[in-house]
Design an enzyme around this catalytic site. Structure first.
Site, PDB file in Angstrom:
ATOM      1  N   HIS A 127       0.811  -1.215   0.000  1.00 44.45           N
ATOM      2  CA  HIS A 127       0.000   0.000   0.000  1.00 44.45           C
ATOM      3  C   HIS A 127       0.847   1.268   0.000  1.00 44.45           C
ATOM      4  O   HIS A 127       1.897   1.354   0.630  1.00 44.45           O
ATOM      5  CB  HIS A 127      -0.937   0.005   1.206  1.00 44.45           C
ATOM      6  CG  HIS A 127      -0.209  -0.040   2.528  1.00 44.45           C
ATOM      7  ND1 HIS A 127       0.183   1.090   3.206  1.00 44.45           N
ATOM      8  CD2 HIS A 127       0.191  -1.087   3.278  1.00 44.45           C
ATOM      9  CE1 HIS A 127       0.789   0.742   4.325  1.00 44.45           C
ATOM     10  NE2 HIS A 127       0.812  -0.579   4.395  1.00 44.45           N
ATOM     11  N   ASP A 128       0.376   2.245  -0.762  1.00 44.73           N
ATOM     12  CA  ASP A 128       0.931   3.600  -0.775  1.00 44.73           C
ATOM     13  C   ASP A 128       2.347   3.693  -1.322  1.00 44.73           C
ATOM     14  O   ASP A 128       3.028   4.697  -1.130  1.00 44.73           O
ATOM     15  CB  ASP A 128       0.892   4.226   0.631  1.00 44.73           C
ATOM     16  CG  ASP A 128      -0.513   4.239   1.214  1.00 44.73           C
ATOM     17  OD1 ASP A 128      -1.359   4.955   0.684  1.00 44.73           O
ATOM     18  OD2 ASP A 128      -0.756   3.497   2.196  1.00 44.73           O
ATOM     19  N   GLY A 145       4.920  -1.035   2.841  1.00 41.73           N
ATOM     20  CA  GLY A 145       4.116   0.149   2.569  1.00 41.73           C
ATOM     21  C   GLY A 145       4.932   1.421   2.491  1.00 41.73           C
ATOM     22  O   GLY A 145       5.975   1.562   3.139  1.00 41.73           O
TER      23      GLY A 145
END
Length: 272
Positions: A127-128, A145
């Site tokens: 994520h991200d 992340g």
């Protein structure tokens, strides 16, 4: 309602949910699942047994191999399950078993992947993350992340990157390395724990950087990492000396930028 271009070729065993957008000349093989919030651009090929889910867009000309799961929810324990997204650029190759997650709303809500990237089997983009262009993630590379990987970086098989770490442009990460700290542009990092082991001279040469410039960047590197002060103090002190050397300035700017992680160096992580 699904929006499927007339030129798309979709195997009858695949499930395309209402709301999905499928572009021209897309090929989707057997037993694939395309979610309701997915946009597949023109000329994408999805071979078989692939799930593209979440709020995900796949750029033109990208090819996805069997077993990949693209656009799954973040694995963060803080994930809020809101409408975060994954954006994949053009002409990427995503090999078998690759996983890419959407972002988290707490940190901007998007995972961004650039163009012309190669993701070898079972690599993971969490994520991200923010990935540039012309990057290679070898087999089983794991990005935690919020990792940033800049253009033309190469990560060797089985390497693992700590969350919030930055990997500079055209850096080279050796296989099975543990990347706990930021890696400068053109840097080479190897080992567990990872230690900065010099410059990616081969990559610099392939990028068209001439020999005199490479020699100057080497001198800059030594001044930064072998000087008497801290890494950042050394870098700031020599900046004016390299204003006419773009690769050196790129390294100095990378060091000066704010970051959540410390900088990899020849000493940090070295076993004495």
């Amino acid at each position: 309602m699904r929006m499927i271009a007339s030129s798309a070729k979709i195997h009858p065993s695949s499930a395309i949910e209402n709301g999905a957008v499928i572009g021209e000349n897309v090929k989707i093989g057997p037993f694939c699942h395309i979610g309701p919030n997915v946009v597949i651009a023109d000329d994408v090929e999805i071979l078989s047994h692939v799930a593209v889910i979440g709020h995900t867009s796949v750029g033109k000309g990208t090819k996805i191999f069997p077993g990949a799961v693209i656009g799954g929810d973040s694995q963060s324990v803080h994930h809020s399950a809101l409408n975060t997204k994954l954006v994949i650029g053009e002409n990427c190759t995503i090999r078998e078993g690759v996983t890419m997650n959407t972002g988290t709303v707490e940190h901007g809500g998007a995972t961004i992947v650039g163009n012309n990237n190669l993701f070898l089997a079972y690599s993971h983009v969490a994520h991200d993350c923010r990935l540039g262009n012309n990057i290679i993630l070898s087999n089983n590379v794991m990005l935690a992340g919020h990792v940033t990987v800049e253009d033309r970086a190469i990560l060797g098989g089985g390497s693992a990157v700590h969350q919030f770490t930055r990997i500079g442009r055209q850096a080279f990460i050796g296989g099975l390395s543990a990347v706990s700290y930021d890696v400068i542009p053109y840097g080479m990092l190897n080992g567990n724990p990872g230690v900065l082991s010099g410059l990616n001279v081969v990559g610099m040469t392939r990028a068209g950087i001439d020999r005199p410039a490479i020699h100057r960047v080497r001198r800059c590197y030594k001044q930064i990492f072998e000087g008497d002060g801290s890494i950042r103090a050394n870098a700031a002190a020599i900046r004016n000396e390299y204003l006419d050397c773009a690769p050196a300035i790129e390294i100095l700017d990378f060091i000066a930028a704010e970051s959540d992680r410390a900088l990899s160096s020849p000493n940090r992580g070295a076993k004495g």
